[in-house]
Design a protein around this motif. Structure first.
Motif, PDB file in Angstrom:
ATOM      1  N   PHE A 230      77.089 129.219   2.061  1.00  0.00           N
ATOM      2  CA  PHE A 230      76.282 128.874   0.894  1.00  0.00           C
ATOM      3  C   PHE A 230      74.794 129.177   1.071  1.00  0.00           C
ATOM      4  O   PHE A 230      74.047 129.142   0.096  1.00  0.00           O
ATOM      5  CB  PHE A 230      76.445 127.377   0.583  1.00  0.00           C
ATOM      6  N   VAL A 296      70.554 124.414  -2.452  1.00  0.00           N
ATOM      7  CA  VAL A 296      71.686 123.830  -1.739  1.00  0.00           C
ATOM      8  C   VAL A 296      71.258 122.470  -1.185  1.00  0.00           C
ATOM      9  O   VAL A 296      70.136 122.321  -0.683  1.00  0.00           O
ATOM     10  CB  VAL A 296      72.164 124.739  -0.579  1.00  0.00           C
ATOM     11  N   HIS A 325      74.648 124.316  -5.016  1.00  0.00           N
ATOM     12  CA  HIS A 325      75.791 123.684  -4.352  1.00  0.00           C
ATOM     13  C   HIS A 325      75.385 122.415  -3.615  1.00  0.00           C
ATOM     14  O   HIS A 325      74.342 122.362  -2.959  1.00  0.00           O
ATOM     15  CB  HIS A 325      76.424 124.644  -3.342  1.00  0.00           C
ATOM     16  N   VAL A 327      77.164 120.342  -0.628  1.00  0.00           N
ATOM     17  CA  VAL A 327      78.240 120.512   0.352  1.00  0.00           C
ATOM     18  C   VAL A 327      78.258 119.295   1.269  1.00  0.00           C
ATOM     19  O   VAL A 327      77.263 118.995   1.941  1.00  0.00           O
ATOM     20  CB  VAL A 327      78.056 121.796   1.185  1.00  0.00           C
ATOM     21  N   PHE A 365      78.975 117.881 -11.710  1.00  0.00           N
ATOM     22  CA  PHE A 365      79.375 119.022 -10.893  1.00  0.00           C
ATOM     23  C   PHE A 365      80.638 119.676 -11.451  1.00  0.00           C
ATOM     24  O   PHE A 365      81.469 119.039 -12.099  1.00  0.00           O
ATOM     25  CB  PHE A 365      79.626 118.583  -9.445  1.00  0.00           C
ATOM     26  N   ASN A 367      83.452 123.330 -10.475  1.00  0.00           N
ATOM     27  CA  ASN A 367      83.901 124.258  -9.430  1.00  0.00           C
ATOM     28  C   ASN A 367      84.087 123.522  -8.094  1.00  0.00           C
ATOM     29  O   ASN A 367      83.530 123.910  -7.063  1.00  0.00           O
ATOM     30  CB  ASN A 367      82.901 125.406  -9.272  1.00  0.00           C
ATOM     31  N   TRP A 398      82.861 120.374  -1.765  1.00  0.00           N
ATOM     32  CA  TRP A 398      81.641 120.859  -2.391  1.00  0.00           C
ATOM     33  C   TRP A 398      81.852 121.114  -3.875  1.00  0.00           C
ATOM     34  O   TRP A 398      82.982 121.222  -4.358  1.00  0.00           O
ATOM     35  CB  TRP A 398      81.116 122.125  -1.727  1.00  0.00           C
ATOM     36  N   GLN A 400      79.392 122.645  -7.597  1.00  0.00           N
ATOM     37  CA  GLN A 400      78.176 123.231  -8.148  1.00  0.00           C
ATOM     38  C   GLN A 400      77.627 122.370  -9.267  1.00  0.00           C
ATOM     39  O   GLN A 400      78.395 121.835 -10.090  1.00  0.00           O
ATOM     40  CB  GLN A 400      78.462 124.626  -8.695  1.00  0.00           C
TER      41      GLN A 400
END
Length: 402
Positions: A230, A296, A325, A327, A365, A367, A398, A400
């Motif tokens: 990422f 990120v 993202h 994570v 979020f 995906n 995680w 997006q």
């Protein structure tokens, strides 16, 4: 090149990919010293790897019911609620919750089910004193993609006996438990779910620096590899609940690596950080950054300590740029007095399901993915070697920002 035959000993990295209604999932397992003659593979998988050599990869599409038993409606049935947790040969259990997994041995009065049985079943309904249970495999009914990356291939010189390993059973032990049942939210959020043994302010617990690594070197490398998917040079990144080290690849040149943690000495030791903030997210959940700041956000082996995780996940979404993202990685080690109660009650794979619920319930979020890697050998230099044969497992979730 040694080609695989029935007299081969081989290493394989298995990757099992599948989908649930709310996420994509990848579960990996490194199998070392696989004995082709003695161990068990379904015939289609065995035929696919025979003749292959080191470095080659086999990709298989496994339809529902192939390799993993198909979904059997007869394995979902009702029992009386009094049959759960009252087995005289086991300690009394807390009440069951819908969507959660439990060992079958917690049920009494069922033919062929004994107190020592640890195979999981799922509680999928409660009504009028009855509990509906699902005894199907957690992956039953799922189409699977299986990849086999061939590592070392050796010729066996002698057969000395030993146990036979069913590798599909091994790699599928756990996967599936992170997904909701029929896309219904799992009841993780009981009244005391986010209580802790030690409810003193976290600043006291973390007052003294702990310059220790909470996972072994191999697991730490897997976390870095995960984050590397990422991250890119020049990015603005937040290390949430940071400490004396950030698990980002050494080769990356980030524009910003901001760190929020609880101990100033640990943050000072972390030379990768470009910005340091001391903050207890369980007391003040407002992140000290403008909206849309980071590309990120990372959280390493710390999500289990959050007492209001959904509020924190919403704050993470605020400081992330659209499409950025978040994570989250963790293992199976933590400080017992500070981890929330629900975390310690769950199976490893259910914990990924809990974090998925954090993402889903924050409503910020999309995906969503889960990832796991197990079976890697523990480094010989690790203090727990050889008592622990395998490296600490790594789990990641995680998503997006919308």
């Amino acid at each position: 090149m040694n080609a695989i035959d029935l007299d081969s000993l081989i290493d394989i990295i298995f990757s099992l990919r599948w989908k649930s209604a709310s996420a994509h999932h990848t579960d990996c397992y490194q199998a070392n010293g696989v004995n082709i003659w003695r161990d068990y593979f379904p015939p289609t998988i065995l035929a696919s790897v025979l003749g292959k050599g080191s470095g080659e990869r086999v990709d298989l599409q496994l339809k529902a019911g192939e390799s993993i038993p198909g979904y059997d409606p007869k394995r979902m049935f009702s029992v009386r609620s009094t049959q759960f947790g009252n087995n005289p040969e086991r300690p009394k259990a807390s009440p069951a919750h819908i969507g959660r997994f439990y060992p079958q041995g917690l049920l009494s009065g069922l033919s062929g089910v004994y107190s020592a049985n640890v195979l999981p079943f799922r509680c999928v309904g409660m009504r009028n004193g009855d509990m509906t249970v699902d005894f199907n495999h957690p992956l039953a009914g799922k189409d699977l993609q299986l990849s086999c990356l061939i590592g070392k291939v050796e010729k066996k010189t002698v057969e000395r006996g030993g146990t036979s390993i069913d590798w599909i059973e091994t790699i599928a032990d756990g996967p599936g438990m992170q997904a909701r049942w029929q896309d219904q939210a799992t009841d993780y959020f009981t009244a005391d779910a986010f209580t802790r043994q030690d409810e003193q302010p976290d600043e006291r617990f973390y007052e003294s620096p702990r310059f220790v690594q909470h996972i072994d070197d191999t697991a730490a490398e897997m976390v870095r590899n995960t984050y590397g998917r990422f991250l890119a040079d020049g990015m603005h990144v937040l290390d949430l609940m940071s400490s004396w080290q950030s698990h980002v690849p050494e080769s990356l040149q980030l524009e910003t690596l901001a760190g929020i943690g609880l101990n100033p000495e640990e943050l000072k030791r972390n030379r990768r950080l470009t910005d340091r903030s001391v903050q207890d997210l369980n007391r003040n959940r407002l992140l000290p950054y403008a909206s849309d700041t980071f590309e990120v956000v990372l959280n390493t082996v710390s999500v289990e300590y959050l007492t209001d995780p959904i509020a924190v996940f919403r704050e993470v979404a605020r400081v992330l740029r659209p499409g950025g993202h978040f994570v989250v990685t963790f293992s199976n080690r933590w400080f017992p007095t500070k981890a929330v109660k629900i975390w310690q009650e769950l199976h490893d794979f259910e914990r990924m399901g809990l974090v998925l619920e954090y993402f889903s319930r924050s409503d910020a979020f999309t995906n969503l993915h889960t990832y796991s890697i197990r079976g890697l050998p523990r480094p010989h230099t690790d203090k727990y070697y050889p008592e622990l044969r395998f490296s600490d497992p790594v789990f990641a979730v995680w998503g997006q920002r919308r």
